[in-house]
Design a protein around this motif. Structure first.
Motif, PDB file in Angstrom:
ATOM      1  N   HIS A  36     -12.604   7.569   4.517  1.00 57.59           N
ATOM      2  CA  HIS A  36     -13.228   8.868   4.818  1.00 57.59           C
ATOM      3  C   HIS A  36     -14.745   8.756   4.942  1.00 57.59           C
ATOM      4  CE1 HIS A  36      -9.547  10.865   2.842  1.00 57.59           C
ATOM      5  NE2 HIS A  36      -9.463  11.011   4.143  1.00 57.59           N
ATOM      6  N   TYR A  96       0.399  13.793   7.827  1.00 57.16           N
ATOM      7  CA  TYR A  96      -0.512  12.866   8.516  1.00 57.16           C
ATOM      8  C   TYR A  96       0.156  12.412   9.815  1.00 57.16           C
ATOM      9  CZ  TYR A  96      -2.434  12.509   3.777  1.00 57.16           C
ATOM     10  OH  TYR A  96      -2.950  12.801   2.544  1.00 57.16           O
ATOM     11  N   ARG A 147       3.159  11.306  -5.763  1.00 57.65           N
ATOM     12  CA  ARG A 147       3.220  11.822  -4.386  1.00 57.65           C
ATOM     13  C   ARG A 147       4.543  11.473  -3.703  1.00 57.65           C
ATOM     14  NH1 ARG A 147      -2.339  12.467  -1.045  1.00 57.65           N
ATOM     15  NH2 ARG A 147      -3.525  13.452  -2.691  1.00 57.65           N
ATOM     16  N   LYS A 162      -3.920  19.113   5.957  1.00 62.04           N
ATOM     17  CA  LYS A 162      -4.166  19.265   4.509  1.00 62.04           C
ATOM     18  C   LYS A 162      -3.580  20.587   4.036  1.00 62.04           C
ATOM     19  CE  LYS A 162      -7.525  15.939   4.042  1.00 62.04           C
ATOM     20  NZ  LYS A 162      -7.830  15.027   2.989  1.00 62.04           N
ATOM     21  N   TRP A 193      -8.205   4.884   7.568  1.00 66.62           N
ATOM     22  CA  TRP A 193      -9.626   4.754   7.904  1.00 66.62           C
ATOM     23  C   TRP A 193     -10.400   5.411   6.756  1.00 66.62           C
ATOM     24  CZ3 TRP A 193      -9.912   6.882  13.628  1.00 66.62           C
ATOM     25  CH2 TRP A 193      -9.179   6.041  14.476  1.00 66.62           C
ATOM     26  N   HIS A 228       0.847  -1.201   0.000  1.00 73.27           N
ATOM     27  CA  HIS A 228       0.000   0.000   0.000  1.00 73.27           C
ATOM     28  C   HIS A 228       0.887   1.256   0.000  1.00 73.27           C
ATOM     29  CE1 HIS A 228      -3.647   2.192   2.085  1.00 73.27           C
ATOM     30  NE2 HIS A 228      -3.471   2.575   0.848  1.00 73.27           N
TER      31      HIS A 228
HETATM   32  P1  NDP Z   1     -11.734   8.547  -0.525  1.00 75.29           P
HETATM   33  O1  NDP Z   1     -12.070   8.598  -1.982  1.00 75.29           O
HETATM   34  O2  NDP Z   1     -12.647   9.220   0.436  1.00 75.29           O
HETATM   35  O3  NDP Z   1     -10.301   9.153  -0.250  1.00 75.29           O
HETATM   36  C1  NDP Z   1      -9.284   9.047  -1.155  1.00 75.29           C
HETATM   37  C2  NDP Z   1      -8.197  10.002  -0.684  1.00 75.29           C
HETATM   38  O4  NDP Z   1      -6.997   9.656  -1.327  1.00 75.29           O
HETATM   39  C3  NDP Z   1      -8.410  11.446  -1.079  1.00 75.29           C
HETATM   40  O5  NDP Z   1      -9.307  12.074  -0.217  1.00 75.29           O
HETATM   41  C4  NDP Z   1      -7.007  11.998  -0.970  1.00 75.29           C
HETATM   42  O6  NDP Z   1      -6.739  12.249   0.421  1.00 75.29           O
HETATM   43  C5  NDP Z   1      -6.161  10.803  -1.371  1.00 75.29           C
HETATM   44  N1  NDP Z   1      -5.634  10.860  -2.731  1.00 75.29           N
HETATM   45  C6  NDP Z   1      -6.125  11.480  -3.796  1.00 75.29           C
HETATM   46  N2  NDP Z   1      -5.333  11.247  -4.868  1.00 75.29           N
HETATM   47  C7  NDP Z   1      -4.325  10.476  -4.452  1.00 75.29           C
HETATM   48  C8  NDP Z   1      -3.195   9.908  -5.085  1.00 75.29           C
HETATM   49  N3  NDP Z   1      -2.980  10.092  -6.386  1.00 75.29           N
HETATM   50  N4  NDP Z   1      -2.361   9.154  -4.343  1.00 75.29           N
HETATM   51  C9  NDP Z   1      -2.592   8.933  -3.035  1.00 75.29           C
HETATM   52  N5  NDP Z   1      -3.664   9.452  -2.373  1.00 75.29           N
HETATM   53  C10 NDP Z   1      -4.505  10.199  -3.093  1.00 75.29           C
HETATM   54  O7  NDP Z   1     -11.572   7.023  -0.204  1.00 75.29           O
HETATM   55  P2  NDP Z   1     -11.064   6.244   1.090  1.00 75.29           P
HETATM   56  O8  NDP Z   1     -11.000   7.086   2.309  1.00 75.29           O
HETATM   57  O9  NDP Z   1     -11.869   5.009   1.139  1.00 75.29           O
HETATM   58  O10 NDP Z   1      -9.581   5.860   0.652  1.00 75.29           O
HETATM   59  C11 NDP Z   1      -9.352   5.156  -0.568  1.00 75.29           C
HETATM   60  C12 NDP Z   1      -7.876   5.039  -0.729  1.00 75.29           C
HETATM   61  O11 NDP Z   1      -7.317   6.356  -0.797  1.00 75.29           O
HETATM   62  C13 NDP Z   1      -7.199   4.396   0.483  1.00 75.29           C
HETATM   63  O12 NDP Z   1      -7.194   3.011   0.377  1.00 75.29           O
HETATM   64  C14 NDP Z   1      -5.848   5.018   0.458  1.00 75.29           C
HETATM   65  O13 NDP Z   1      -5.007   4.265  -0.396  1.00 75.29           O
HETATM   66  C15 NDP Z   1      -6.064   6.392  -0.168  1.00 75.29           C
HETATM   67  N6  NDP Z   1      -6.025   7.470   0.848  1.00 75.29           N
HETATM   68  C16 NDP Z   1      -6.944   7.483   1.860  1.00 75.29           C
HETATM   69  C17 NDP Z   1      -6.802   8.365   2.896  1.00 75.29           C
HETATM   70  C18 NDP Z   1      -7.689   8.289   4.085  1.00 75.29           C
HETATM   71  O14 NDP Z   1      -7.292   8.794   5.143  1.00 75.29           O
HETATM   72  N7  NDP Z   1      -8.855   7.695   3.998  1.00 75.29           N
HETATM   73  C19 NDP Z   1      -5.749   9.397   2.889  1.00 75.29           C
HETATM   74  C20 NDP Z   1      -4.911   9.358   1.698  1.00 75.29           C
HETATM   75  C21 NDP Z   1      -5.039   8.382   0.751  1.00 75.29           C
HETATM   76  P3  NDP Z   1      -5.801  13.421   0.939  1.00 75.29           P
HETATM   77  O15 NDP Z   1      -6.596  14.673   0.850  1.00 75.29           O
HETATM   78  O16 NDP Z   1      -5.469  13.039   2.324  1.00 75.29           O
HETATM   79  O17 NDP Z   1      -4.633  13.455   0.027  1.00 75.29           O
END
Ligand code: NDP
Length: 502
Positions: free
Chosen positions: A286, A196, A184, A218, A284, A175
């Motif tokens: 969102h 984070y 990133r 953020k 976790w 992951h």
């Molecule tokens: P969501 O769709 O709610 O969240 C996805 C999040 O991924 C976004 O809000 C953003 O968080 C981050 N993200 C966006 N583009 C990218 C990228 N190119 N590479 C990495 N991260 C990105 O779904 P979920 O919460 O269910 O998460 C789905 C997947 O997103 C997770 O399995 C994880 O891999 C990734 N993710 C989730 C985060 C979380 O805390 N839930 C945080 C970051 C990644 P941000 O604004 O924090 O960048």
């Protein structure tokens, strides 16, 4: 004679008469031992370097403030979070992780994002990264993992075999590998990335109710990354690009800011959750744990002296304040020991007295005494033991964290199902990344993994295949691997796969 204000002195305040010509016996004769200014100057120079941090060696930092914008008093009694509008001074240090102090800022690497809040209840350190997860979830693996990111003990070169051998033997890393090899993994600057807390922490309120939380910072500048080509170019053009960017932005009055947000899980939810909420390789979602606003972090002051403020800065995840505490996250538990321990080695037993590390909004009243480089009044005439009847400070039971139930046999417990390790990386690949993100991810992986030997490439490609078949097959194609072999390796257990590729 010059005024005392302008006069150069030795380290002990004696005036210096000449700083250009060493004392010699005669005009062309040997240098004299009695030139004590020369001896002091050379001896101090010889000791100018302190041990480099074993990780996070290259960094940049700045001062600023944190301002509360949301009401979180239902969840935490932390005084610095007690009311909207309240401000607390902070110091933040950003860093790369694996490189040495002189390494380039645009290297592919996680970035450290450590915040020291100088609160009235002591210093609270949030020692995070720019990724919400990590490669491993047990601290016993940490020294091995870092060795593989550093240099080969024989060649003293970075070694793709070491790097990918370990990761392919550690499926829970896939992951974080997927985030690291997306763009990133090469943020454009420290201002253009999120931070984070990564671990799960405990928050507890004034009634003693506790909650599990994850913290997110953020960026208000927006996420901006280099492509692999841009990062490569920047390594040559300006290896200090992120350090320069931060300093110059703040100097020019363009103060970077982040919004601090929190995800909250009740103990009841944690007990019944479908995966271990303390597993550092998982986020976790969102949708189930929405982000709530806590406050805003602003950096508005550059350090006056890099060594004093940035190099000597020492953060520890063990620095909690009442209202915030640890969770059973094993990696966090390991870090509670390791950060303080490494600072004792790097800076000495009184590193907490250095100005950047000392509390600024409260007094320290402890019974710790003596040690090398004790630079305050060492407790003055006060008692150096407790309990005492000579007016020394007493513990305050009202700040005790709530008792948390633990049970089960003391043993080396493994995490649950291997299959769990691929689910979130799969969501990231399929649902969060767009086609360009995926194309860059594959290209970045192929570029790096092509340096490893064939059997390791196969083992790692099989892990990507387990995350998502398209992901695995595209990596395999990029490396010229037989897709059927990758597929059959992906269908084996991790143990069988390791045997088949060793
Ligand atoms: P969501 O769709 O709610 O969240 C996805 C999040 O991924 C976004 O809000 C953003 O968080 C981050 N993200 C966006 N583009 C990218 C990228 N190119 N590479 C990495 N991260 C990105 O779904 P979920 O919460 O269910 O998460 C789905 C997947 O997103 C997770 O399995 C994880 O891999 C990734 N993710 C989730 C985060 C979380 O805390 N839930 C945080 C970051 C990644 P941000 O604004 O924090 O960048």
């Amino acid at each position: 004679m010059k005024s005392a204000k302008e006069r150069m002195t030795t380290g002990f305040g004696m005036p210096v008469d000449d700083d250009l010509n060493s004392q010699t016996a005669g005009r062309g004769g040997p240098v004299l031992m009695q030139d004590v200014h020369l001896l002091e100057k050379l001896a101090h120079f010889d000791r100018e370097r302190i041990p480099e941090r074993v990780v996070h060696a290259k960094g940049a930092g700045a001062y600023g403030y944190f301002e509360v914008t949301g009401d979180v008093t239902a969840y935490t009694r932390a005084a610095f979070l007690s009311e909207p509008g309240k401000r607390t001074e902070v110091f933040v240090r950003f860093s790369t992780v694996g490189g040495e102090k002189g390494s380039a800022d645009s290297e592919r690497d996680p970035r450290g994002f450590a915040v020291k809040f100088y609160t009235e209840e002591g210093n609270y350190d949030l020692v995070g990264n720019n990724t919400p997860i990590f490669f491993i979830r047990d601290p016993l693996k940490f020294p091995d993992f870092i060795h593989t990111q550093k240099r080969n003990p024989v060649t003293n070169l970075k070694d793709p075999d070491m790097f990918w051998d370990f990761l392919s033997l550690t499926p829970e890393s896939v992951h974080q590998v997927t985030i690291l090899f997306s763009d990133r993994g090469t943020p454009k600057s420290y201002r253009h990335m999120n931070g984070y807390g990564s671990h799960t922490f405990m928050w507890y309120n004034a009634d003693g109710d506790h909650y599990w939380v994850k913290l997110h910072l953020k960026t208000e500048q927006g996420i901006e990354n280099f492509t692999a080509e841009e990062a490569e170019r920047m390594r040559a053009i300006d290896p200090d690009c992120a350090t320069r960017d931060l300093f110059e932005a703040i100097k020019g009055g363009d103060f970077p800011s982040w919004s601090l947000q929190v995800q909250i899980m009740t103990p009841e939810q944690a007990r019944n959750f479908r995966f271990d909420p303390f597993d550092l390789t998982k986020v976790w979602p969102h949708a189930e744990f929405p982000l709530q606003e806590v406050g805003r972090l602003v950096l508005d002051r550059n350090p006056r002296n890099y060594f004093a403020d940035v190099e000597q800065a020492a953060f520890s995840p063990a620095n909690f304040v009442p209202g915030i505490g640890p969770s059973p996250d094993k990696m966090l538990q390991g870090r509670l020991f390791s950060y303080h321990d490494t600072h004792l080695h790097r800076l000495g037993p009184n590193y907490h007295l250095l100005p950047v590390n000392a509390p600024k909004a409260c007094r320290v009243r402890s019974y710790q005494r003596d040690g090398a480089m004790r630079m305050d009044d060492n407790g003055g005439p006060g008692p150096n033991y407790w309990p005492n009847t000579f007016g020394g400070p007493d513990p305050d039971p009202s700040v005790a964290p709530p008792a948390v139930q633990v049970e089960g046999p003391a043993a080396r417990h493994a995490y649950r199902l291997e299959e769990d390790d691929f689910v979130q990386a799969g969501r990231l690949y399929r649902k969060v990344m767009d086609p360009v993100d995926r194309e860059h991810l594959i290209g970045n992986i192929v570029g790096h993994l092509s340096g490893a030997c064939r059997r390791i490439q196969l083992r790692q490609a099989a892990l990507f295949y387990k995350v998502d078949t398209d992901y695995g097959l595209r990596v395999a194609r990029g490396l010229g691997l037989d897709p059927e072999r990758v597929q059959s390796l992906a269908q084996m257990s991790q143990q069988e796969r390791v045997e088949a590729t060793s």
